[in-house]
Design a protein around this motif. Structure first.
Motif, PDB file in Angstrom:
ATOM      1  N   LYS A 179       0.854  -1.190   0.000  1.00 20.55           N
ATOM      2  CA  LYS A 179       0.000   0.000   0.000  1.00 20.55           C
ATOM      3  C   LYS A 179       0.887   1.236   0.000  1.00 20.55           C
ATOM      4  CE  LYS A 179      -4.009   2.191   2.125  1.00 20.55           C
ATOM      5  NZ  LYS A 179      -5.073   2.087   3.147  1.00 20.55           N
ATOM      6  N   GLY A 180       0.757   2.056  -1.035  1.00 16.71           N
ATOM      7  CA  GLY A 180       1.554   3.263  -1.142  1.00 16.71           C
ATOM      8  C   GLY A 180       1.278   4.237  -0.011  1.00 16.71           C
ATOM      9  N   GLY A 181       2.319   4.924   0.430  1.00 15.78           N
ATOM     10  CA  GLY A 181       2.159   5.941   1.453  1.00 15.78           C
ATOM     11  C   GLY A 181       2.079   5.418   2.870  1.00 15.78           C
ATOM     12  N   LYS A 182       2.271   4.118   3.064  1.00 12.38           N
ATOM     13  CA  LYS A 182       2.262   3.542   4.410  1.00 12.38           C
ATOM     14  C   LYS A 182       3.597   2.842   4.649  1.00 12.38           C
ATOM     15  CE  LYS A 182      -0.829   3.647   6.854  1.00 12.38           C
ATOM     16  NZ  LYS A 182      -2.148   3.018   6.989  1.00 12.38           N
ATOM     17  N   VAL A 183       4.053   2.874   5.864  1.00 13.21           N
ATOM     18  CA  VAL A 183       5.261   2.143   6.247  1.00 13.21           C
ATOM     19  C   VAL A 183       4.932   1.285   7.461  1.00 13.21           C
ATOM     20  CG1 VAL A 183       6.076   4.133   7.628  1.00 13.21           C
ATOM     21  CG2 VAL A 183       7.669   2.325   6.969  1.00 13.21           C
ATOM     22  N   SER A 184       5.252   0.003   7.362  1.00 15.99           N
ATOM     23  CA  SER A 184       5.028  -0.924   8.470  1.00 15.99           C
ATOM     24  C   SER A 184       6.324  -1.076   9.252  1.00 15.99           C
ATOM     25  CB  SER A 184       4.556  -2.280   7.946  1.00 15.99           C
ATOM     26  OG  SER A 184       3.251  -2.171   7.389  1.00 15.99           O
ATOM     27  N   VAL A 185       6.179  -1.155  10.574  1.00 16.05           N
ATOM     28  CA  VAL A 185       7.346  -1.124  11.452  1.00 16.05           C
ATOM     29  C   VAL A 185       7.320  -2.293  12.426  1.00 16.05           C
ATOM     30  CG1 VAL A 185       8.621   0.278  13.128  1.00 16.05           C
ATOM     31  CG2 VAL A 185       7.310   1.403  11.303  1.00 16.05           C
ATOM     32  N   TRP A 186       8.484  -2.929  12.578  1.00 16.77           N
ATOM     33  CA  TRP A 186       8.700  -3.958  13.583  1.00 16.77           C
ATOM     34  C   TRP A 186       9.874  -3.521  14.446  1.00 16.77           C
ATOM     35  CZ3 TRP A 186       6.976  -4.804   8.782  1.00 16.77           C
ATOM     36  CH2 TRP A 186       5.942  -5.737   8.571  1.00 16.77           C
ATOM     37  N   CYS A 187       9.898  -3.947  15.707  1.00 16.86           N
ATOM     38  CA  CYS A 187      11.022  -3.624  16.568  1.00 16.86           C
ATOM     39  C   CYS A 187      11.473  -4.858  17.328  1.00 16.86           C
ATOM     40  CB  CYS A 187      10.669  -2.506  17.557  1.00 16.86           C
ATOM     41  SG  CYS A 187       9.566  -3.012  18.900  1.00 16.86           S
ATOM     42  N   SER A 188      12.691  -4.802  17.807  1.00 19.78           N
ATOM     43  CA  SER A 188      13.252  -5.901  18.601  1.00 19.78           C
ATOM     44  C   SER A 188      13.909  -5.346  19.847  1.00 19.78           C
ATOM     45  CB  SER A 188      14.279  -6.683  17.768  1.00 19.78           C
ATOM     46  OG  SER A 188      14.877  -7.710  18.555  1.00 19.78           O
ATOM     47  N   THR A 189      13.847  -6.108  20.931  1.00 21.19           N
ATOM     48  CA  THR A 189      14.582  -5.770  22.147  1.00 21.19           C
ATOM     49  C   THR A 189      15.677  -6.799  22.395  1.00 21.19           C
ATOM     50  OG1 THR A 189      12.942  -6.949  23.496  1.00 21.19           O
ATOM     51  CG2 THR A 189      12.626  -4.577  23.211  1.00 21.19           C
ATOM     52  N   VAL A 190      15.822  -7.731  21.469  1.00 27.51           N
ATOM     53  CA  VAL A 190      16.853  -8.754  21.564  1.00 27.51           C
ATOM     54  C   VAL A 190      18.153  -8.213  20.969  1.00 27.51           C
ATOM     55  CG1 VAL A 190      17.524 -11.096  20.904  1.00 27.51           C
ATOM     56  CG2 VAL A 190      15.115 -10.575  21.377  1.00 27.51           C
ATOM     57  N   SER A 191      19.230  -8.318  21.697  1.00 30.41           N
ATOM     58  CA  SER A 191      20.507  -7.809  21.204  1.00 30.41           C
ATOM     59  C   SER A 191      20.821  -8.431  19.849  1.00 30.41           C
ATOM     60  CB  SER A 191      21.626  -8.123  22.196  1.00 30.41           C
ATOM     61  OG  SER A 191      22.848  -7.534  21.781  1.00 30.41           O
ATOM     62  N   TYR A 192      21.108  -7.564  18.888  1.00 24.21           N
ATOM     63  CA  TYR A 192      21.285  -7.993  17.496  1.00 24.21           C
ATOM     64  C   TYR A 192      22.357  -9.063  17.343  1.00 24.21           C
ATOM     65  CZ  TYR A 192      22.166  -7.509  12.475  1.00 24.21           C
ATOM     66  OH  TYR A 192      22.334  -7.747  11.139  1.00 24.21           O
ATOM     67  N   ASP A 193      23.431  -8.956  18.126  1.00 23.45           N
ATOM     68  CA  ASP A 193      24.535  -9.893  17.965  1.00 23.45           C
ATOM     69  C   ASP A 193      24.243 -11.279  18.532  1.00 23.45           C
ATOM     70  OD1 ASP A 193      24.551  -9.145  20.613  1.00 23.45           O
ATOM     71  OD2 ASP A 193      26.643  -8.488  20.659  1.00 23.45           O
ATOM     72  N   THR A 194      23.090 -11.442  19.186  1.00 19.59           N
ATOM     73  CA  THR A 194      22.731 -12.762  19.715  1.00 19.59           C
ATOM     74  C   THR A 194      21.748 -13.503  18.823  1.00 19.59           C
ATOM     75  OG1 THR A 194      20.843 -11.954  21.029  1.00 19.59           O
ATOM     76  CG2 THR A 194      23.036 -11.847  22.046  1.00 19.59           C
ATOM     77  N   ILE A 195      21.234 -12.828  17.782  1.00 14.41           N
ATOM     78  CA  ILE A 195      20.267 -13.465  16.887  1.00 14.41           C
ATOM     79  C   ILE A 195      21.004 -14.366  15.908  1.00 14.41           C
ATOM     80  CG2 ILE A 195      18.487 -13.058  15.141  1.00 14.41           C
ATOM     81  CD1 ILE A 195      17.940 -10.398  16.510  1.00 14.41           C
ATOM     82  N   PRO A 196      20.592 -15.624  15.774  1.00 14.72           N
ATOM     83  CA  PRO A 196      21.318 -16.549  14.888  1.00 14.72           C
ATOM     84  C   PRO A 196      21.235 -16.126  13.428  1.00 14.72           C
ATOM     85  CG  PRO A 196      19.251 -17.519  15.631  1.00 14.72           C
ATOM     86  CD  PRO A 196      19.441 -16.269  16.437  1.00 14.72           C
ATOM     87  N   ASP A 197      22.282 -16.429  12.692  1.00 16.06           N
ATOM     88  CA  ASP A 197      22.323 -16.076  11.271  1.00 16.06           C
ATOM     89  C   ASP A 197      21.169 -16.699  10.503  1.00 16.06           C
ATOM     90  OD1 ASP A 197      24.584 -14.619  11.707  1.00 16.06           O
ATOM     91  OD2 ASP A 197      25.969 -16.182  11.033  1.00 16.06           O
ATOM     92  N   SER A 198      20.680 -17.826  10.974  1.00 14.17           N
ATOM     93  CA  SER A 198      19.603 -18.533  10.270  1.00 14.17           C
ATOM     94  C   SER A 198      18.341 -17.681  10.163  1.00 14.17           C
ATOM     95  CB  SER A 198      19.281 -19.846  10.987  1.00 14.17           C
ATOM     96  OG  SER A 198      18.905 -19.603  12.339  1.00 14.17           O
ATOM     97  N   TYR A 199      18.172 -16.717  11.091  1.00 13.56           N
ATOM     98  CA  TYR A 199      16.979 -15.873  11.048  1.00 13.56           C
ATOM     99  C   TYR A 199      16.985 -14.978   9.817  1.00 13.56           C
ATOM    100  CZ  TYR A 199      13.268 -12.752  12.736  1.00 13.56           C
ATOM    101  OH  TYR A 199      12.100 -12.037  12.878  1.00 13.56           O
ATOM    102  N   PHE A 200      18.168 -14.666   9.305  1.00 12.19           N
ATOM    103  CA  PHE A 200      18.300 -13.755   8.173  1.00 12.19           C
ATOM    104  C   PHE A 200      18.528 -14.468   6.846  1.00 12.19           C
ATOM    105  CE2 PHE A 200      20.000 -11.760  12.023  1.00 12.19           C
ATOM    106  CZ  PHE A 200      19.134 -10.687  12.147  1.00 12.19           C
ATOM    107  N   GLU A 201      18.694 -15.781   6.892  1.00 12.68           N
ATOM    108  CA  GLU A 201      18.998 -16.525   5.673  1.00 12.68           C
ATOM    109  C   GLU A 201      17.722 -16.961   4.962  1.00 12.68           C
ATOM    110  OE1 GLU A 201      21.383 -19.688   7.131  1.00 12.68           O
ATOM    111  OE2 GLU A 201      23.191 -18.441   7.378  1.00 12.68           O
ATOM    112  N   GLU A 202      17.799 -16.984   3.635  1.00 17.95           N
ATOM    113  CA  GLU A 202      16.675 -17.429   2.821  1.00 17.95           C
ATOM    114  C   GLU A 202      16.759 -18.929   2.584  1.00 17.95           C
ATOM    115  OE1 GLU A 202      16.867 -15.146  -0.715  1.00 17.95           O
ATOM    116  OE2 GLU A 202      16.199 -13.284   0.239  1.00 17.95           O
ATOM    117  N   ASP A 203      15.603 -19.562   2.475  1.00 19.37           N
ATOM    118  CA  ASP A 203      15.577 -20.993   2.169  1.00 19.37           C
ATOM    119  C   ASP A 203      15.663 -21.192   0.661  1.00 19.37           C
ATOM    120  OD1 ASP A 203      13.074 -20.384   1.131  1.00 19.37           O
ATOM    121  OD2 ASP A 203      11.978 -21.212   2.837  1.00 19.37           O
ATOM    122  N   ASP A 204      15.448 -22.410   0.211  1.00 21.95           N
ATOM    123  CA  ASP A 204      15.574 -22.720  -1.216  1.00 21.95           C
ATOM    124  C   ASP A 204      14.567 -21.957  -2.068  1.00 21.95           C
ATOM    125  OD1 ASP A 204      17.611 -24.429  -0.618  1.00 21.95           O
ATOM    126  OD2 ASP A 204      16.354 -26.223  -0.571  1.00 21.95           O
TER     127      ASP A 204
END
Length: 211
Positions: free
Chosen positions: A18-43
């Motif tokens: 939808k044009g003109g809208k921005v959706s926002v998510w936030c985290s309170t988990v320290s970025y360096d503790t999040i596993p790489d798998s969370y950012f990786e794409e599957d097949d």
């Protein structure tokens, strides 16, 4: 630049674009503790974040994130450098504060996208929480740039006030010398000039490019 689209197999949900809208998510988990798998794409080219929030597709070029590498920071300190944030930044800060977070580790922004958690029934996953969708426009500057402009404007007003005071003091001295009025000792005023505020460049980065 060609768009890079991520999609899921769930075709029962409507498109959230939808044009003109921005959706926002936030985290309170320290970025360096999040596993790489969370950012990786599957097949199928789908990352865990999209799967977790049942997002059919999104344009990677419309994604922006910002945060700190470790620990947390004040919400405004993270949102203020994001694109167009003078339009929605204060709303994001208010909403995240209402969610009980004065500080966060990082945020995700999807522009021209209106995520509807009332449809998906997904409000959070292990690492991020959905904040909401906010109105923005591409003519807006960042919240940091807006603060800089406000600071410059206040400095201009201060210098103008100093000039008026010095002019009045000079007039009093001249009148005294001419015998038109008793000499009046002008109140001392500071002539110190604060450093000129420099423009802050956006610090957005993409966690999907995590090292």
């Amino acid at each position: 630049m060609a768009s890079s689209i991520t999609s899921t197999d769930n075709t029962t949900l409507p498109s959230f674009e939808k044009g003109g809208k921005v959706s926002v998510w936030c985290s309170t988990v320290s970025y360096d503790t999040i596993p790489d798998s969370y950012f990786e794409e599957d097949d199928q080219g789908v990352d865990a974040w999209a799967r977790n929030f049942i997002i059919n597709e999104y344009d990677h070029e419309n994604m922006e994130t910002n945060g700190v590498a470790s620990g947390t920071a004040l919400v405004k300190n993270i949102i203020e450098d994001c694109s167009y944030s003078s339009a929605y930044g204060e709303g994001v800060v208010h909403k995240i504060n209402k969610m009980g977070h004065q500080q966060v580790s990082w945020i995700i922004l999807l522009f021209d996208f209106e995520y509807r958690n009332k449809i998906t029934k997904i409000h959070e996953d292990e690492y991020v929480q959905y904040v909401g969708s906010f109105v923005y426009d591409m003519d807006s500057i960042s919240l940091a740039e807006q603060d800089q402009l406000d600071a410059i404007h206040e400095e201009k007003l201060r210098l103008e006030a100093l000039l008026i005071l010095h002019t009045e003091a000079a007039l009093v001295d001249t009148a005294s010398e001419l015998g038109l009025a008793p000499a009046v000792e002008p109140a001392p005023v500071s002539t110190a000039v604060e450093p000129r505020v420099e423009k802050v460049e956006p610090k957005g980065h993409n966690p999907w490019l995590k090292d």
